[in-house]
Enzyme design. Structure first.
Site, mmCIF file in Angstrom:
data_model
loop_
_atom_site.group_PDB
_atom_site.id
_atom_site.type_symbol
_atom_site.label_atom_id
_atom_site.label_comp_id
_atom_site.label_asym_id
_atom_site.label_seq_id
_atom_site.Cartn_x
_atom_site.Cartn_y
_atom_site.Cartn_z
ATOM 1 N N LYS A 217 -13.413 -7.995 -3.607
ATOM 2 C CA LYS A 217 -12.674 -7.536 -2.437
ATOM 3 C C LYS A 217 -12.395 -8.640 -1.413
ATOM 4 O O LYS A 217 -12.301 -8.383 -0.217
ATOM 5 C CB LYS A 217 -13.405 -6.369 -1.754
ATOM 6 C CG LYS A 217 -13.778 -5.228 -2.706
ATOM 7 C CD LYS A 217 -12.556 -4.599 -3.355
ATOM 8 C CE LYS A 217 -12.899 -3.618 -4.460
ATOM 9 N NZ LYS A 217 -13.560 -2.406 -4.059
ATOM 10 N N ASP A 291 -7.385 0.951 -6.359
ATOM 11 C CA ASP A 291 -8.309 0.679 -5.261
ATOM 12 C C ASP A 291 -7.581 -0.220 -4.263
ATOM 13 O O ASP A 291 -7.343 -1.396 -4.536
ATOM 14 C CB ASP A 291 -9.558 -0.013 -5.797
ATOM 15 C CG ASP A 291 -10.631 -0.230 -4.741
ATOM 16 O OD1 ASP A 291 -10.291 -0.248 -3.534
ATOM 17 O OD2 ASP A 291 -11.807 -0.409 -5.107
ATOM 18 N N HIS A 382 14.851 -4.922 10.503
ATOM 19 C CA HIS A 382 13.733 -4.142 11.025
ATOM 20 C C HIS A 382 14.154 -3.294 12.226
ATOM 21 O O HIS A 382 13.681 -2.166 12.393
ATOM 22 C CB HIS A 382 12.578 -5.077 11.427
ATOM 23 C CG HIS A 382 11.704 -5.462 10.277
ATOM 24 N ND1 HIS A 382 12.024 -6.488 9.413
ATOM 25 C CD2 HIS A 382 10.527 -4.942 9.824
ATOM 26 C CE1 HIS A 382 11.073 -6.593 8.501
ATOM 27 N NE2 HIS A 382 10.157 -5.665 8.717
#
Length: 390
Positions: A217, A291, A382
């Site tokens: 991780k 995950d 954006h």
């Protein structure tokens, strides 16, 4: 005020009734109204093994981009890609990149290596003992492999890397893990191997199951060099005509910008030379039940480009630590399974195809964002698509 007690039912904790009881306690404690958290379509009974203390669902909107033409060894054809995100303009940007890649003949994808790690550390009283232990491990590799593989149907121990610091000997067990991401599989297998080592090695050395050299991780240079999960390459040749027509950029200017961007990444100490692989992977991971924390490792991307003599533009992205699954974990939950099925990637035997799709989507995003920055319509996009303010 007394601390709230979260309701639990050891006999059957995965029901709508238990979820409602927990939401009630949370509402009384905080004053928050959890009306939308409590509106979900999945059966709580299928969540055992995926979550504890279930109260509801976080509903992340899913958009679709594509089609994306992929010329892979496992993923071949046109794909419509589900992306779960709350960032306006993201799906539109990936859609534009997919159009460019598809009109230029598609993305070629290649899986180069596969391995998942667990990295125990053994402790000794002296550095010489640690060194000699490393030799013992090499001499007994076959028996260690047998102990590890006795715990799994699909996991296979490839080899064991060794690294020494003082009296510490770090072992990095490298496995293939089939269609699973493999962190739990490798943890169980490596524990069995370490127990065998402790029982059979002279001196019965002490160990901790993870000495952090497996870098779960988190990004690491060792993963970039040696692979974690899968090392996947996505590459394409972008024609000058298509770059002008679709992206409104010139290949020469694009190549010059890449030099600036790559130098800036080195200056900043970034995890790679790509632009925003995390955007593609986070959106894909959430949609397909991966995950999500594995984005921390998987997003490291190495871009390599060439300005070809023809005036066209070669672009590749290498993901050295892509960690994905098509079976187990969250992939079998209802909406996540549907998104994998949309890609033809649910179940055993499909993880390599999914890995190739992930890499191809990353490349689509790299091309689109680079063109937006270079053409100076990044902010405008954006503002037009990403404004959702009260």
């Amino acid at each position: 005020m007394a601390s709230p007690r979260i309701p639990r039912n050891p006999g059957d904790d995965y029901t709508r009734s238990m979820a409602a009881q927990r939401r009630q306690v949370l509402s009384e404690h905080s004053g928050a109204v959890l009306a939308y958290v409590g509106r979900y379509s999945i059966d709580p009974g299928v969540l055992r093994g995926n979550i504890e203390g279930f109260i509801g669902a976080a509903q992340v909107p899913i958009g679709v981009a594509g089609p994306l033409l992929i010329n892979g060894e496992y993923a071949s054809g046109e794909f419509l890609v589900p992306l779960a995100t709350t960032e306006g303009s993201l799906v539109a940007s990936y859609n534009r990149g997919m159009r460019l890649l598809s009109e230029c003949g598609g993305v070629t994808t290649t899986i180069v290596e596969e391995s998942m790690q667990r990295g125990p550390a053994f402790r000794f009283d002296s550095s010489r003992e640690a060194r000699d232990f490393g030799r013992w491990v090499l001499d007994n590799l076959a028996a260690i492999r047998a102990a590890a593989e006795s715990t799994t149907r699909v996991g296979r121990l490839l080899d064991i890397g060794q690294y020494q610091v003082g009296p510490l000997r770090y072992l990095r067990f490298n496995y293939t893990t089939g269609d699973a991401a493999g962190q739990n599989l490798t943890g169980k297998a490596t524990r069995a191997a370490c127990e065998w080592i402790r029982d059979h090695c002279p001196g019965h050395p002490r160990y901790v199951l993870s000495g952090n050299v497996d870098t779960d991780k988190k990004h690491s240079q060792i993963n970039t060099l040696l692979t974690r999960g899968r090392r996947v390459v996505a590459e394409a040749v972008l024609s000058a005509e298509a770059l002008h027509r679709i992206m409104r950029v010139d290949p020469v200017e694009l190549f010059r910008w890449r030099q600036v961007a790559m130098t800036g990444a080195v200056l900043a100490g970034a995890s790679g030379t790509g632009v925003h692989a995390a955007n593609a992977l986070a959106a894909l991971f959430i949609a397909t039940g991966q995950d999500a924390a594995n984005v921390a490792e998987s997003h490291a991307a190495l871009s390599y480009t060439q300005l070809l003599d023809s005036g066209d533009y070669y672009w590749s992205v290498t993901l050295p630590a892509l960690i994905v699954a098509t079976y187990g974990g969250g992939t079998g939950l209802p909406t996540q399974r549907e998104c994998l099925e949309l890609l033809g990637c649910y179940g055993p035997g499909r993880v390599r195809a999914f890995a190739e799709i992930c890499a191809a989507v990353v490349l689509a995003g790299e091309t689109s964002l680079a063109a937006a920055v270079l053409h100076d319509d990044w902010v405008a996009a954006h503002e037009r698509l990403g404004r959702n303010r009260p």
